[in-house]
Design an enzyme around this catalytic site. Sequence first.
Site, PDB file in Angstrom:
ATOM      1  N   ARG A 100       0.878  -1.181   0.000  1.00  0.00           N
ATOM      2  CA  ARG A 100       0.000   0.000   0.000  1.00  0.00           C
ATOM      3  C   ARG A 100       0.900   1.212   0.000  1.00  0.00           C
ATOM      4  NH1 ARG A 100      -5.155   1.440   3.778  1.00  0.00           N
ATOM      5  NH2 ARG A 100      -6.005  -0.013   2.271  1.00  0.00           N
ATOM      6  N   HIS A 127      -7.658   0.665  -6.062  1.00  0.00           N
ATOM      7  CA  HIS A 127      -7.792  -0.163  -4.850  1.00  0.00           C
ATOM      8  C   HIS A 127      -8.484  -1.478  -5.243  1.00  0.00           C
ATOM      9  CE1 HIS A 127      -7.880  -1.329  -0.806  1.00  0.00           C
ATOM     10  NE2 HIS A 127      -8.763  -0.488  -0.280  1.00  0.00           N
ATOM     11  N   GLN A 130     -10.155  -4.073  -2.673  1.00  0.00           N
ATOM     12  CA  GLN A 130     -11.448  -3.637  -2.145  1.00  0.00           C
ATOM     13  C   GLN A 130     -12.581  -4.058  -3.078  1.00  0.00           C
ATOM     14  OE1 GLN A 130     -12.169  -1.898   0.840  1.00  0.00           O
ATOM     15  NE2 GLN A 130     -14.209  -2.570   0.247  1.00  0.00           N
ATOM     16  N   ASP A 222     -17.399   6.672  -0.659  1.00  0.00           N
ATOM     17  CA  ASP A 222     -16.095   6.607   0.017  1.00  0.00           C
ATOM     18  C   ASP A 222     -15.813   8.025   0.526  1.00  0.00           C
ATOM     19  OD1 ASP A 222     -13.508   5.942   0.836  1.00  0.00           O
ATOM     20  OD2 ASP A 222     -12.656   5.964  -1.184  1.00  0.00           O
ATOM     21  N   ARG A 289     -13.066  -8.940   2.726  1.00  0.00           N
ATOM     22  CA  ARG A 289     -11.669  -8.645   2.364  1.00  0.00           C
ATOM     23  C   ARG A 289     -10.809  -9.873   2.653  1.00  0.00           C
ATOM     24  NH1 ARG A 289      -9.979  -3.403   2.066  1.00  0.00           N
ATOM     25  NH2 ARG A 289      -8.143  -4.413   1.184  1.00  0.00           N
TER      26      ARG A 289
HETATM   27  N1   CP Z   1     -11.149  -0.275   3.048  1.00  0.00           N
HETATM   28  C1   CP Z   1      -9.842  -0.281   3.402  1.00  0.00           C
HETATM   29  O1   CP Z   1      -8.932  -0.508   2.576  1.00  0.00           O
HETATM   30  O2   CP Z   1      -9.620  -0.070   4.719  1.00  0.00           O
HETATM   31  P1   CP Z   1      -8.213   0.165   5.439  1.00  0.00           P
HETATM   32  O3   CP Z   1      -7.699   1.494   4.988  1.00  0.00           O
HETATM   33  O4   CP Z   1      -8.539   0.122   6.905  1.00  0.00           O
HETATM   34  O5   CP Z   1      -7.289  -0.944   5.046  1.00  0.00           O
HETATM   35  N1  NVA Z   2     -10.107   6.525  -1.031  1.00  0.00           N
HETATM   36  C1  NVA Z   2      -9.682   6.132   0.313  1.00  0.00           C
HETATM   37  C2  NVA Z   2      -9.891   4.663   0.485  1.00  0.00           C
HETATM   38  C3  NVA Z   2      -9.557   4.147   1.862  1.00  0.00           C
HETATM   39  C4  NVA Z   2      -9.737   2.678   1.976  1.00  0.00           C
HETATM   40  C5  NVA Z   2      -8.219   6.517   0.508  1.00  0.00           C
HETATM   41  O1  NVA Z   2      -7.426   6.332  -0.437  1.00  0.00           O
HETATM   42  O2  NVA Z   2      -7.891   7.010   1.577  1.00  0.00           O
END
Ligand code: CP
Ligand code: NVA
Length: 302
Positions: A100, A127, A130, A222, A289
Amino acid sequence: MKRDFLNISDLTKEEILQIIDYAKKLKKDKFCDQTLKGKSIGLIFMKPSTRTRLSFEVGVYQMGGQPLYITGSSTQLSRGEDIKDTARVMARYLDGIVIRTFSHHEVQQLAKYFDKPVINALTDYLHPCQILADLQTIYERFGKVEGIKVAFVGDGNNVANTWLIAGGVVGFDVSVATPPGYEPSGKAVLEAVKHAEKTGANINITNDPAEAVKDADVVYTDVWVSMGQEGEKEKKKDFEGFQINRQLLKYASKEAVVMHCLPAHKGEEISEDVFEQFADVIFDEAENRLHSQKALMSFLFQ
Ligand code: CP
Ligand code: NVA
């Protein structure tokens, strides 16, 4: 040849459907797949995480492997060692990497120089893990994913970009509504449209939330300010009218469900009452997940 999962389109429609079907089996029997026995998987997180980190750590353990949680600040990456060298060093120890970070290009570089599977656990652009879990959740609720309509309302961010590409690849309609200036990435839209030419999906971008939500089966949102954009809190005032609430849901299909990848900012992108009304679906997404990522790892590491 090794397979990576940097983009949802790294899998074919058939592979996506096969993975979400297998995730159903893993949900019933958590230790039944030991594909990662004897394997060490690096989990590199340059941004915070609750769900992604925990689901990968637990998932790797349940599949017989060793998860290694690596924070950005704890490696020489934070002192400027380049991603190309980091990848070649890690390849000498690890069997796979989940990452990440901010730059999608950096993840592509990592995958180029690391000769085993790399999984994108979120970049500023996409992502895909997700959306894989969300597709499993939609399959559980509707018995299908093809032919449904997903409306995304909010910021044209990494999650919105991934929905568009997923719709194109799998063959379901996606309509994204954002305020002017916050539209999804043009690159993601182009890729979605290219796939949609084959699958027949409708890909729509609008500045009108009611238009996006019209007859939708899934209404999705989101946060308005993503990780790494904390300095842009001012942008929230541009999102008036883009909250998922009872009023907006009147346009959706009667059987529609509301989904959210979490974390949520209740009172901003979603009203508290709508969040609580659909809490079962939203927390199923979070649970899935774990199952869908295990199914993905079983596929990539087989
Ligand atoms: N939805 C998601 O990716 O959550 P986190 O940021 O907690 O991993
Ligand atoms: N769009 C958000 C998703 C978090 C899971 C971010 O990138 O922070």
